[in-house]
Design an enzyme around this catalytic site. Structure first.
Site, PDB file in Angstrom:
ATOM      1  N   HIS A  35     -26.684 -11.584 -19.517  1.00 47.29           N
ATOM      2  CA  HIS A  35     -27.993 -12.177 -19.229  1.00 47.29           C
ATOM      3  C   HIS A  35     -28.587 -11.606 -17.948  1.00 47.29           C
ATOM      4  O   HIS A  35     -29.785 -11.362 -17.877  1.00 47.29           O
ATOM      5  CB  HIS A  35     -27.868 -13.703 -19.119  1.00 47.29           C
ATOM      6  CG  HIS A  35     -27.637 -14.355 -20.446  1.00 47.29           C
ATOM      7  ND1 HIS A  35     -28.603 -15.078 -21.097  1.00 47.29           N
ATOM      8  CD2 HIS A  35     -26.561 -14.359 -21.259  1.00 47.29           C
ATOM      9  CE1 HIS A  35     -28.125 -15.516 -22.254  1.00 47.29           C
ATOM     10  NE2 HIS A  35     -26.879 -15.091 -22.366  1.00 47.29           N
ATOM     11  N   ASP A  81     -34.800 -17.135 -17.953  1.00 58.17           N
ATOM     12  CA  ASP A  81     -33.985 -16.938 -19.150  1.00 58.17           C
ATOM     13  C   ASP A  81     -34.320 -18.089 -20.096  1.00 58.17           C
ATOM     14  O   ASP A  81     -34.323 -19.253 -19.683  1.00 58.17           O
ATOM     15  CB  ASP A  81     -32.497 -16.970 -18.751  1.00 58.17           C
ATOM     16  CG  ASP A  81     -31.594 -16.547 -19.900  1.00 58.17           C
ATOM     17  OD1 ASP A  81     -31.690 -17.163 -20.979  1.00 58.17           O
ATOM     18  OD2 ASP A  81     -30.815 -15.593 -19.723  1.00 58.17           O
ATOM     19  N   SER A 128     -17.945  -8.884 -21.740  1.00 54.03           N
ATOM     20  CA  SER A 128     -17.481  -9.544 -20.520  1.00 54.03           C
ATOM     21  C   SER A 128     -16.922 -10.935 -20.756  1.00 54.03           C
ATOM     22  O   SER A 128     -16.356 -11.541 -19.854  1.00 54.03           O
ATOM     23  CB  SER A 128     -18.656  -9.649 -19.540  1.00 54.03           C
ATOM     24  OG  SER A 128     -19.678 -10.444 -20.116  1.00 54.03           O
ATOM     25  N   CYS A 184     -15.548  -0.510 -16.930  1.00 57.00           N
ATOM     26  CA  CYS A 184     -16.041   0.850 -16.687  1.00 57.00           C
ATOM     27  C   CYS A 184     -17.564   0.792 -16.593  1.00 57.00           C
ATOM     28  O   CYS A 184     -18.158  -0.263 -16.821  1.00 57.00           O
ATOM     29  CB  CYS A 184     -15.619   1.766 -17.841  1.00 57.00           C
ATOM     30  SG  CYS A 184     -16.453   1.372 -19.395  1.00 57.00           S
ATOM     31  N   GLN A 237     -20.175   1.240 -18.565  1.00 56.84           N
ATOM     32  CA  GLN A 237     -20.269   1.430 -20.024  1.00 56.84           C
ATOM     33  C   GLN A 237     -21.361   2.419 -20.431  1.00 56.84           C
ATOM     34  O   GLN A 237     -21.186   3.212 -21.354  1.00 56.84           O
ATOM     35  CB  GLN A 237     -20.484   0.075 -20.714  1.00 56.84           C
ATOM     36  CG  GLN A 237     -20.609   0.216 -22.221  1.00 56.84           C
ATOM     37  CD  GLN A 237     -20.381  -1.076 -22.947  1.00 56.84           C
ATOM     38  OE1 GLN A 237     -19.305  -1.656 -22.880  1.00 56.84           O
ATOM     39  NE2 GLN A 237     -21.388  -1.550 -23.650  1.00 56.84           N
ATOM     40  N   TRP A 250     -25.452  -8.283 -27.563  1.00 56.09           N
ATOM     41  CA  TRP A 250     -26.780  -7.670 -27.715  1.00 56.09           C
ATOM     42  C   TRP A 250     -26.978  -6.484 -26.773  1.00 56.09           C
ATOM     43  O   TRP A 250     -27.555  -5.462 -27.139  1.00 56.09           O
ATOM     44  CB  TRP A 250     -27.887  -8.706 -27.564  1.00 56.09           C
ATOM     45  CG  TRP A 250     -29.247  -8.107 -27.813  1.00 56.09           C
ATOM     46  CD1 TRP A 250     -30.327  -8.155 -26.989  1.00 56.09           C
ATOM     47  CD2 TRP A 250     -29.674  -7.352 -28.976  1.00 56.09           C
ATOM     48  NE1 TRP A 250     -31.391  -7.486 -27.556  1.00 56.09           N
ATOM     49  CE2 TRP A 250     -31.013  -6.976 -28.771  1.00 56.09           C
ATOM     50  CE3 TRP A 250     -29.038  -6.955 -30.150  1.00 56.09           C
ATOM     51  CZ2 TRP A 250     -31.741  -6.235 -29.698  1.00 56.09           C
ATOM     52  CZ3 TRP A 250     -29.759  -6.206 -31.080  1.00 56.09           C
ATOM     53  CH2 TRP A 250     -31.088  -5.850 -30.849  1.00 56.09           C
ATOM     54  N   SER A 259     -24.623  -4.473 -25.497  1.00 50.56           N
ATOM     55  CA  SER A 259     -23.818  -3.345 -25.988  1.00 50.56           C
ATOM     56  C   SER A 259     -24.480  -2.726 -27.212  1.00 50.56           C
ATOM     57  O   SER A 259     -24.490  -1.497 -27.366  1.00 50.56           O
ATOM     58  CB  SER A 259     -22.403  -3.814 -26.336  1.00 50.56           C
ATOM     59  OG  SER A 259     -21.752  -4.253 -25.164  1.00 50.56           O
ATOM     60  N   GLU A 290     -27.427  -0.714 -26.091  1.00 49.55           N
ATOM     61  CA  GLU A 290     -26.960   0.491 -25.382  1.00 49.55           C
ATOM     62  C   GLU A 290     -26.505   1.541 -26.394  1.00 49.55           C
ATOM     63  O   GLU A 290     -26.823   2.720 -26.269  1.00 49.55           O
ATOM     64  CB  GLU A 290     -25.833   0.119 -24.413  1.00 49.55           C
ATOM     65  CG  GLU A 290     -26.339  -0.699 -23.228  1.00 49.55           C
ATOM     66  CD  GLU A 290     -25.254  -1.464 -22.478  1.00 49.55           C
ATOM     67  OE1 GLU A 290     -24.054  -1.190 -22.694  1.00 49.55           O
ATOM     68  OE2 GLU A 290     -25.604  -2.347 -21.666  1.00 49.55           O
TER      69      GLU A 290
HETATM   70  N1  UDP Z   1     -20.057  -3.584 -19.691  1.00 48.19           N
HETATM   71  C1  UDP Z   1     -19.774  -2.673 -18.698  1.00 48.19           C
HETATM   72  N2  UDP Z   1     -18.495  -2.229 -18.568  1.00 48.19           N
HETATM   73  C2  UDP Z   1     -17.515  -2.619 -19.390  1.00 48.19           C
HETATM   74  C3  UDP Z   1     -17.803  -3.539 -20.415  1.00 48.19           C
HETATM   75  C4  UDP Z   1     -19.102  -3.997 -20.545  1.00 48.19           C
HETATM   76  O1  UDP Z   1     -20.639  -2.272 -17.917  1.00 48.19           O
HETATM   77  O2  UDP Z   1     -16.386  -2.161 -19.180  1.00 48.19           O
HETATM   78  C5  UDP Z   1     -21.435  -4.085 -19.792  1.00 48.19           C
HETATM   79  C6  UDP Z   1     -22.166  -3.531 -20.993  1.00 48.19           C
HETATM   80  O3  UDP Z   1     -22.724  -2.279 -20.659  1.00 48.19           O
HETATM   81  C7  UDP Z   1     -23.185  -4.609 -21.284  1.00 48.19           C
HETATM   82  C8  UDP Z   1     -22.537  -5.882 -20.751  1.00 48.19           C
HETATM   83  O4  UDP Z   1     -21.412  -5.481 -19.965  1.00 48.19           O
HETATM   84  O5  UDP Z   1     -24.372  -4.343 -20.573  1.00 48.19           O
HETATM   85  C9  UDP Z   1     -22.015  -6.771 -21.857  1.00 48.19           C
HETATM   86  O6  UDP Z   1     -23.075  -7.421 -22.456  1.00 48.19           O
HETATM   87  P1  UDP Z   1     -23.087  -7.764 -23.983  1.00 48.19           P
HETATM   88  O7  UDP Z   1     -24.362  -8.476 -24.263  1.00 48.19           O
HETATM   89  O8  UDP Z   1     -22.819  -6.576 -24.794  1.00 48.19           O
HETATM   90  O9  UDP Z   1     -21.834  -8.703 -24.177  1.00 48.19           O
HETATM   91  P2  UDP Z   1     -21.325 -10.048 -23.425  1.00 48.19           P
HETATM   92  O10 UDP Z   1     -20.526  -9.599 -22.279  1.00 48.19           O
HETATM   93  O11 UDP Z   1     -22.554 -10.834 -23.039  1.00 48.19           O
HETATM   94  O12 UDP Z   1     -20.513 -10.702 -24.477  1.00 48.19           O
END
Ligand code: UDP
Length: 452
Positions: A13, A105, A272, A324, A326, A344, A346, A349
Site C-alpha cells: 500500500h 488509501d 511481504s 531484494c 524486486q 497487485w 508484483s 511490476e
Molecule cells: N518486494 C521487494 N522485494 C522483495 C519482495 C517484494 O521489493 O524481495 C516488493 C515488490 O516489488 C512489491 C511489494 O514488495 O512492490 C509487494 O507488494 P505486492 O502487492 O505484490 O504484495 P504484498 O506484499 O502486498 O502481498
C-alpha cells in the site's frame, strides 16, 4: 498546493502511494506522506525529497501484531484514526503551507469525512486491480450474495466469468471471519463524496471495466503503473526504487544474477505478507531443486525457519534471500519467469517489465489477479493445487518448464512483451495515465487559484 497522502501500513500500500507522491512533487505539488507510527518506525529509508509524518493507530509498539486480532486492530484504529488525522492536519495548518487535499488509501473511508470537515479536497486512492474493486462494489451494493455458493459461477458487468476459486479469498473466509471483507466493502460507504478516485492501474489493461467504473463515478481515473520511472519511460532521473522498504535488501543477489545466462533464472517471491505453511514451502524448495533452471527465491524473515533443514540457501543452482530490490531483479535479463503470489504490485511490476508468470495466489485479491493473469492478459499459467490447497513440487516444476521452454511459454512471452509496451506507453508523456495525472494536478491548481 499541499497534498497529504495517507497510506495503509503495508508494503503493497505504501509503495504505490510513495511513488504517486514523487509524481506529484515532480509537478510542483508539496507532499506529506503519512502512515502509522509503528509502521514508519520499521521502514528502512525514505527518499530525502519526501516528508514523512505519522499518526497513531493506537498500537505504537507493535502495530497489527500488538492487537489481539485484526478486528480488534481495525476497531481501535478506526476509533482513534480520525481524531489523530484531524490533529495532524491542524498541526500542519499552523505552518506556512497548510493542507489543501487529502489523498487517502481507500481502506480509510473516514479520512474522506475528515477532509470534508476541513473543507478540503478528498481523493480516494485505490491500490488494487480495478476488477477487484468492481467485485467488492457489487457486493457492497448487495448485487452479490454473501456468503457465495462454492458451485456458483459469477457474472458481473465487464468482468470475465468467475468461479468461486477466482473470487478474492475474503469471500471464502467470510463465514469464519468477516472482518477483511467488511474492510474491502466499506471502501464504498462514502466514495460518492470523493472529489477524485484514483486507481493504481492503467486504462489499456482494463478498458471495459474502467469505462464501466467511469459511468458510475465520472471522477474515476487510472494513474498507474505506480512504479519508479527508470523502469518505465525513464523520465525522472535516479527514480529507480520506491524508497521505503520494510526489509533490508540483500543486494549481492544482483551480482549473482549478473553471471547467469539470459532468461535462465526463475525468480520466486510471495510478497511481504503471505505466510505459507511448512508443507508448501518444502514443495516449493523441492520443485526448485528439481528444476533445470537457476532460481532466486525471496523468503521473508518470518518464513525463514520454515525452510527444510536440508535445503541449501546458497548453491550452484540457487540463492535464497530475505529481500531484494524486486524491480531491479525483474528487469534483469537473466530472469526467465516469476513465480509469484500475484499481489497487485508484483503483478503490475511483472506486466511493466514483460516477465511471464507462474501464479501461486495465496489470499486476498491474489486469487482474482491470477484469473486475470491467465485468462484475460494471458501472461502466465496458474500452478494447480491439490485437495489440501498445496501446489506440489512436480506441478510447480511442470509450470516452470512450460513457461521457460514450452510452446505455450512462447505465446505467453509474446503477450508479456506486448503488455510491457502498453504499460510504458500509458505512463509516458502522452500516455493515458500521464494525461489523467495532469488532469488531476491541474484541477488542484485551478481550485487553489479560485481560493485566492
Ligand atoms: N518486494 C521487494 N522485494 C522483495 C519482495 C517484494 O521489493 O524481495 C516488493 C515488490 O516489488 C512489491 C511489494 O514488495 O512492490 C509487494 O507488494 P505486492 O502487492 O505484490 O504484495 P504484498 O506484499 O502486498 O502481498
Amino acid at each position: 498546493m499541499h497534498c497529504l497522502l495517507l497510506s495503509f501500513p503495508a508494503q503493497g500500500h505504501i509503495s504505490p502511494m510513495l511513488q504517486f507522491s514523487k509524481l506529484l512533487k515532480y509537478q510542483g505539488v508539496k507532499v506529506t506522506l503519512v502512515t502509522t507510527f509503528f509502521f514508519a518506525k520499521n521502514l528502512q529509508k525514505l527518499p530525502p525529497s519526501i516528508t514523512l509524518e505519522t499518526i497513531s493507530d493506537g498500537f505504537d509498539n507493535g502495530g497489527i501484531g500488538e492487537a489481539k486480532n485484526f478486528k480488534f486492530y481495525l476497531d481501535h484504529f478506526w476509533q482513534v484514526g480520525p481524531q489523530n488525522l484531524e490533529k495532524l492536519i491542524e498541526k500542519l495548518g499552523t505552518t506556512n503551507c497548510p493542507i489543501d487535499c487529502v489523498i487517502y488509501d481507500s481502506f480509510y473511508p473516514w479520512a474522506l469525512d475528515v477532509a470534508k470537515r476541513f473543507g478540503i479536497v478528498g481523493v480516494a486512492f485505490l491500490t488494487q486491480n480495478i476488477g477487484i474493486h468492481s467485485i467488492y462494489y457489487h457486493a457492497y451494493m448487495g448485487k452479490l450474495r454473501v456468503p457465495l455458493d462454492v458451485k456458483e459461477n459469477i457474472s458481473l458487468p465487464m468482468l470475465p466469468q468467475l468461479q468461486y476459486r477466482d473470487m478474492p479469498s475474503f469471500f471464502h473466509t467470510y463465514e469464519k471471519d468477516p472482518t477483511f471483507l467488511h474492510l474491502c466493502l466499506d471502501q464504498f460507504s462514502n466514495m460518492d463524496k470523493a472529489d477524485w478516485i484514483l486507481c493504481n492501474s492503467f486504462y489499456e489493461l482494463h478498458q471495459e471495466v474502467a469505462d464501466w467504473t467511469m459511468n458510475i463515478w465520472p471522477n474515476f481515473r487510472t494513474i498507474g503503473p505506480s512504479i519508479p520511472s527508470m523502469f518505465l519511460d525513464k523520465r525522472i532521473k535516479y527514480d529507480e526504487d520506491y524508497g521505503a522498504p520494510q526489509f533490508k535488501s540483500e543486494e549481492y543477489c544482483m551480482e549473482w544474477l549478473n553471471d547467469k545466462p539470459k532468461g535462465s533464472v526463475v525468480y520466486v517471491s510471495f510478497g511481504s505478507l503471505a505466510s505459507l505453511n511448512e508443507e508448501q514451502i518444502e514443495e516449493v524448495a523441492c520443485g526448485l531443486k528439481d528444476c533445470e533452471n537457476y532460481f532466486l527465491w525471496v523468503v521473508i524473515p518470518s518464513q525463514e525457519t520454515k525452510l527444510p533443514k536440508y535445503f541449501e540457501k546458497k548453491s550452484q543452482k540457487g540463492l535464497v534471500v530475505t529481500w531484494c530490490s524486486q524491480l531491479k531483479v525483474l528487469a534483469h535479463e537473466a530472469i526467465g519467469c516469476f513465480v509469484t503470489h500475484c499481489g497487485w504490485n508484483s503483478t503490475l511490476e511483472a506486466i511493466s517489465l514483460g516477465v511471464p508468470i507462474v501464479a501461486m495466489p495465496q489470499w486476498s485479491d491474489q486469487t482474482t489477479n491470477a484469473k486475470f493473469i491467465v485468462d484475460v492478459w494471458k501472461i502466465g499459467i496458474r500452478a494447480p493445487i491439490d485437495e489440501k490447497q498445496i501446489v506440489r513440487k512436480d506441478k510447480l516444476k511442470d509450470c516452470i518448464l512450460e513457461i521457460m521452454e514450452g510452446e505455450k511459454g512462447k505465446e505467453i512471452k509474446n503477450n508479456a512483451t506486448q503488455w510491457k509496451s502498453l504499460a510504458v506507453r500509458a505512463f509516458d508523456e502522452e500516455g493515458s495515465s500521464q494525461k489523467n495525472i495532469m488532469e488531476f494536478v491541474t484541477s488542484l491548481f485551478h481550485l487553489q487559484a479560485i481560493d485566492k
